[in-house]
Design an enzyme around this catalytic site. Structure first.
Site, PDB file in Angstrom:
ATOM      1  N   ASP A  39      -5.391  11.648 -15.080  1.00 41.77           N
ATOM      2  CA  ASP A  39      -6.495  10.744 -14.653  1.00 41.77           C
ATOM      3  C   ASP A  39      -6.086   9.405 -14.248  1.00 41.77           C
ATOM      4  O   ASP A  39      -5.226   8.820 -14.580  1.00 41.77           O
ATOM      5  CB  ASP A  39      -7.718  10.705 -15.632  1.00 41.77           C
ATOM      6  CG  ASP A  39      -8.344  12.230 -15.839  1.00 41.77           C
ATOM      7  OD1 ASP A  39      -8.100  13.126 -15.373  1.00 41.77           O
ATOM      8  OD2 ASP A  39      -9.360  12.027 -16.589  1.00 41.77           O
ATOM      9  N   HIS A 186      -2.951  10.450 -18.653  1.00 39.94           N
ATOM     10  CA  HIS A 186      -3.154   9.541 -17.628  1.00 39.94           C
ATOM     11  C   HIS A 186      -1.942   8.856 -16.895  1.00 39.94           C
ATOM     12  O   HIS A 186      -0.818   8.744 -17.315  1.00 39.94           O
ATOM     13  CB  HIS A 186      -3.894   8.094 -18.151  1.00 39.94           C
ATOM     14  CG  HIS A 186      -5.147   8.407 -18.871  1.00 39.94           C
ATOM     15  ND1 HIS A 186      -5.431   9.119 -19.997  1.00 39.94           N
ATOM     16  CD2 HIS A 186      -6.754   8.243 -18.161  1.00 39.94           C
ATOM     17  CE1 HIS A 186      -6.653   9.243 -20.273  1.00 39.94           C
ATOM     18  NE2 HIS A 186      -7.174   8.943 -19.250  1.00 39.94           N
TER      19      HIS A 186
END
Ligand code: ZN
Length: 223
Positions: A39, A186
């Protein structure tokens, strides 16, 4: 009694909208398949992650922020060219848990469509999976997303934003390997911890007999 049954019916009906075809936090729990998702990027960790995924011959799903794609168009193209799945993480990572303005639905819609438009312009593809910032997945966001043909995708496990030593984090990810798991990590910051164990984590998943697939493949979504 009739009223109770009616209330129960509507309750189940609403639940089926929330948990039905347009919202997922994991895949089929009967299949030995998992998905890796990244992400907030593309960003500082993206290149390293791409190298590891290439070495391990694995395809992942990148939930890109519109603003990160604008900042790093070349990196976004690298992700696409490497054959990974590109998904929508909204434009500016607005936290809709704390968004109290009356235009909330409109704002959610704009956030999805603005990211969609940036990704379309820079990468030439149309996104159809969305993950809201902080995993905001309530009836309003799911309805807004489905109105535009989107599936809202959360995760079954993720912990890389929390403060802990890398080896402890690695063990937590490793212990969460299970049928249909969707892992969240991430790639906007350097994320040295995840980079330190991602290769080993992928080996662990494979050694346990799991197949690593994209979210679309995991959920068997037909485009
Ligand atoms: Zn995010």
């Amino acid at each position: 009694m009739k009223k109770i049954l009616l209330a129960l019916f509507f309750c189940l009906f609403n639940l089926s909208i929330i948990q039905g075809r347009t919202f997922y936090a994991n895949g089929n729990k009967l299949e030995k398949k998992v998905a890796l998702t990244f992400d907030d990027g593309p960003g500082k960790a993206t290149k390293k992650i791409l190298e590891i995924l290439k070495e391990k011959e694995v395809k992942a799903t990148f939930f890109m922020l519109g603003v990160s794609v604008v900042d790093n168009p070349a990196l976004a193209k690298m992700v696409l060219d490497a054959g990974h799945e590109i998904a929508n993480h909204t434009y500016g990572h607005i936290n809709f848990y704390s968004y109290k303005n009356e235009d909330k639905n409109l704002k959610m819609e704009r956030e999805i469509l603005k990211a969609e438009s940036v990704i379309k312009n820079i990468l030439g593809i149309k996104t159809f999976l969305v993950r809201f910032a902080h995993g905001y997945a309530k009836q309003d966001s799911i309805q807004v997303a489905s109105k535009w043909g989107y599936y809202v995708i959360n995760w079954s496990f993720g912990t890389d934003w929390q403060s802990m030593p890398a080896n402890e984090m690695y063990l937590k990810y490793k212990n969460a390997i299970s049928n249909g798991a969707i892992f969240l990590m991430h790639d906007l910051s350097k994320n040295e911890k995840v980079i330190s164990f991602l290769g080993d984590f992928i080996d662990d998943i494979k050694n346990k007999g799991y197949e690593i697939v994209t979210v679309t493949q995991l959920l068997d979504i037909k485009i």
